[in-house]
Design a protein around this motif. Structure first.
Motif, mmCIF file in Angstrom:
data_model
loop_
_atom_site.group_PDB
_atom_site.id
_atom_site.type_symbol
_atom_site.label_atom_id
_atom_site.label_comp_id
_atom_site.label_asym_id
_atom_site.label_seq_id
_atom_site.Cartn_x
_atom_site.Cartn_y
_atom_site.Cartn_z
ATOM 1 N N ASP A 200 12.251 -57.254 -42.942
ATOM 2 C CA ASP A 200 12.979 -55.976 -42.956
ATOM 3 C C ASP A 200 12.371 -55.013 -43.969
ATOM 4 O OD1 ASP A 200 14.787 -56.985 -41.103
ATOM 5 O OD2 ASP A 200 16.241 -57.568 -42.641
ATOM 6 N N LEU A 201 12.065 -55.529 -45.145
ATOM 7 C CA LEU A 201 11.509 -54.674 -46.194
ATOM 8 C C LEU A 201 10.140 -54.127 -45.816
ATOM 9 C CD1 LEU A 201 12.509 -56.616 -49.442
ATOM 10 C CD2 LEU A 201 13.618 -54.619 -48.447
ATOM 11 N N LYS A 202 9.328 -54.958 -45.166
ATOM 12 C CA LYS A 202 7.994 -54.497 -44.770
ATOM 13 C C LYS A 202 8.063 -53.368 -43.755
ATOM 14 C CE LYS A 202 5.378 -58.696 -45.643
ATOM 15 N NZ LYS A 202 4.612 -59.811 -45.055
ATOM 16 N N GLY A 203 9.134 -53.333 -42.968
ATOM 17 C CA GLY A 203 9.286 -52.292 -41.955
ATOM 18 C C GLY A 203 9.826 -50.981 -42.477
ATOM 19 N N LYS A 204 10.254 -50.951 -43.713
ATOM 20 C CA LYS A 204 10.842 -49.737 -44.294
ATOM 21 C C LYS A 204 9.761 -48.849 -44.912
ATOM 22 C CE LYS A 204 15.437 -51.449 -44.932
ATOM 23 N NZ LYS A 204 15.970 -50.794 -43.744
ATOM 24 N N THR A 205 10.101 -47.579 -45.033
ATOM 25 C CA THR A 205 9.184 -46.634 -45.680
ATOM 26 C C THR A 205 9.314 -46.770 -47.194
ATOM 27 O OG1 THR A 205 10.812 -44.855 -45.807
ATOM 28 C CG2 THR A 205 9.480 -44.994 -43.779
ATOM 29 N N ILE A 206 8.399 -46.142 -47.908
ATOM 30 C CA ILE A 206 8.427 -46.206 -49.364
ATOM 31 C C ILE A 206 9.691 -45.556 -49.913
ATOM 32 C CG2 ILE A 206 7.040 -44.127 -49.670
ATOM 33 C CD1 ILE A 206 6.954 -47.228 -51.922
ATOM 34 N N GLN A 207 10.152 -44.488 -49.280
ATOM 35 C CA GLN A 207 11.379 -43.826 -49.742
ATOM 36 C C GLN A 207 12.596 -44.731 -49.553
ATOM 37 O OE1 GLN A 207 11.640 -41.136 -51.516
ATOM 38 N NE2 GLN A 207 9.415 -40.909 -51.443
ATOM 39 N N GLU A 208 12.642 -45.443 -48.430
ATOM 40 C CA GLU A 208 13.753 -46.367 -48.189
ATOM 41 C C GLU A 208 13.724 -47.511 -49.195
ATOM 42 O OE1 GLU A 208 14.378 -45.896 -43.382
ATOM 43 O OE2 GLU A 208 12.753 -47.172 -44.119
ATOM 44 N N LEU A 209 12.534 -47.988 -49.504
ATOM 45 C CA LEU A 209 12.404 -49.068 -50.492
ATOM 46 C C LEU A 209 12.854 -48.593 -51.871
ATOM 47 C CD1 LEU A 209 8.993 -50.651 -49.450
ATOM 48 C CD2 LEU A 209 11.271 -51.603 -49.102
ATOM 49 N N ARG A 210 12.528 -47.364 -52.204
ATOM 50 C CA ARG A 210 12.942 -46.823 -53.504
ATOM 51 C C ARG A 210 14.456 -46.656 -53.569
ATOM 52 N NH1 ARG A 210 7.867 -42.671 -54.025
ATOM 53 N NH2 ARG A 210 6.421 -44.209 -54.871
ATOM 54 N N GLU A 211 15.075 -46.305 -52.460
ATOM 55 C CA GLU A 211 16.541 -46.210 -52.415
ATOM 56 C C GLU A 211 17.175 -47.588 -52.627
ATOM 57 O OE1 GLU A 211 18.689 -43.618 -52.253
ATOM 58 O OE2 GLU A 211 16.902 -42.384 -52.535
ATOM 59 N N ILE A 212 16.591 -48.593 -52.014
ATOM 60 C CA ILE A 212 17.085 -49.965 -52.197
ATOM 61 C C ILE A 212 16.910 -50.372 -53.650
ATOM 62 C CG2 ILE A 212 16.719 -52.386 -51.573
ATOM 63 C CD1 ILE A 212 15.839 -51.344 -48.774
ATOM 64 N N ALA A 213 15.750 -50.048 -54.238
ATOM 65 C CA ALA A 213 15.472 -50.398 -55.636
ATOM 66 C C ALA A 213 16.448 -49.705 -56.574
ATOM 67 C CB ALA A 213 14.036 -50.031 -55.993
ATOM 68 N N LYS A 214 16.889 -48.500 -56.216
ATOM 69 C CA LYS A 214 17.866 -47.783 -57.034
ATOM 70 C C LYS A 214 19.180 -48.547 -57.115
ATOM 71 C CE LYS A 214 16.981 -43.146 -56.338
ATOM 72 N NZ LYS A 214 17.310 -41.841 -55.778
ATOM 73 N N GLY A 215 19.523 -49.243 -56.030
ATOM 74 C CA GLY A 215 20.781 -49.964 -55.966
ATOM 75 C C GLY A 215 20.742 -51.374 -56.518
ATOM 76 N N VAL A 216 19.596 -51.834 -56.971
ATOM 77 C CA VAL A 216 19.483 -53.187 -57.511
ATOM 78 C C VAL A 216 20.225 -53.267 -58.841
ATOM 79 C CG1 VAL A 216 17.850 -54.884 -58.435
ATOM 80 C CG2 VAL A 216 17.315 -53.660 -56.348
ATOM 81 N N GLU A 217 21.014 -54.335 -59.003
ATOM 82 C CA GLU A 217 21.813 -54.491 -60.227
ATOM 83 C C GLU A 217 20.941 -54.647 -61.463
ATOM 84 O OE1 GLU A 217 24.747 -57.539 -59.899
ATOM 85 O OE2 GLU A 217 25.425 -56.820 -57.954
ATOM 86 N N ASN A 218 19.929 -55.475 -61.377
ATOM 87 C CA ASN A 218 19.050 -55.729 -62.514
ATOM 88 C C ASN A 218 17.905 -54.714 -62.496
ATOM 89 O OD1 ASN A 218 17.558 -56.740 -64.584
ATOM 90 N ND2 ASN A 218 17.142 -58.715 -63.657
ATOM 91 N N GLN A 219 18.106 -53.563 -63.112
ATOM 92 C CA GLN A 219 17.104 -52.498 -63.094
ATOM 93 C C GLN A 219 15.838 -52.869 -63.864
ATOM 94 O OE1 GLN A 219 16.884 -49.394 -61.511
ATOM 95 N NE2 GLN A 219 18.492 -50.323 -60.282
#
Length: 107
Positions: free
Chosen positions: A7-26
């Motif tokens: 799933d992650l490989k299919g996402k764009t860089i912007q989508e991945l960055r949005e997911i990274a924003k939501g990660v609890e352990n920044q």
């Protein structure tokens, strides 16, 4: 939402960055805004606790793994008995079986 590495490989860089924003352990994804996709994918997967599973095709992996467990017991017995010839033989068999599994892995 639970993601897979596929799933992650299919996402764009912007989508991945949005997911990274939501990660609890920044701290785990520090600097994600400056990373490209190739660098962000493994960091993000590690932060989310995702690891990639590879499929094995064309062989009977459970049977090979069972044989490898038996060989490990023989290896331990050969070490205890100080039987160098048996130890070498068992290690070579383990090596061959391991290489056989790796040869049939499909990413």
């Amino acid at each position: 939402m639970a993601y897979t590495i596929h799933d992650l490989k299919g996402k764009t860089i912007q989508e991945l960055r949005e997911i990274a924003k939501g990660v609890e352990n920044q701290d785990a994804v520090a600097g994600f805004t400056q990373m490209n996709k190739d660098h962000l994918l493994p960091v993000l997967a590690k932060a989310l606790g995702i690891h990639e599973h590879h499929d094995v095709t064309g062989i009977d992996k459970p049977a090979i793994k069972t044989k490898m467990r038996e060989l490990r017991q023989q290896r331990d017995a050969a070490i205890e008995a100080h039987d160098a010839d048996k130890l070498r033989s068992v290690r070579r068999q383990l090596h061959r079986l391991n290489r056989q599994i790796r040869a049939h892995v499909t990413p």
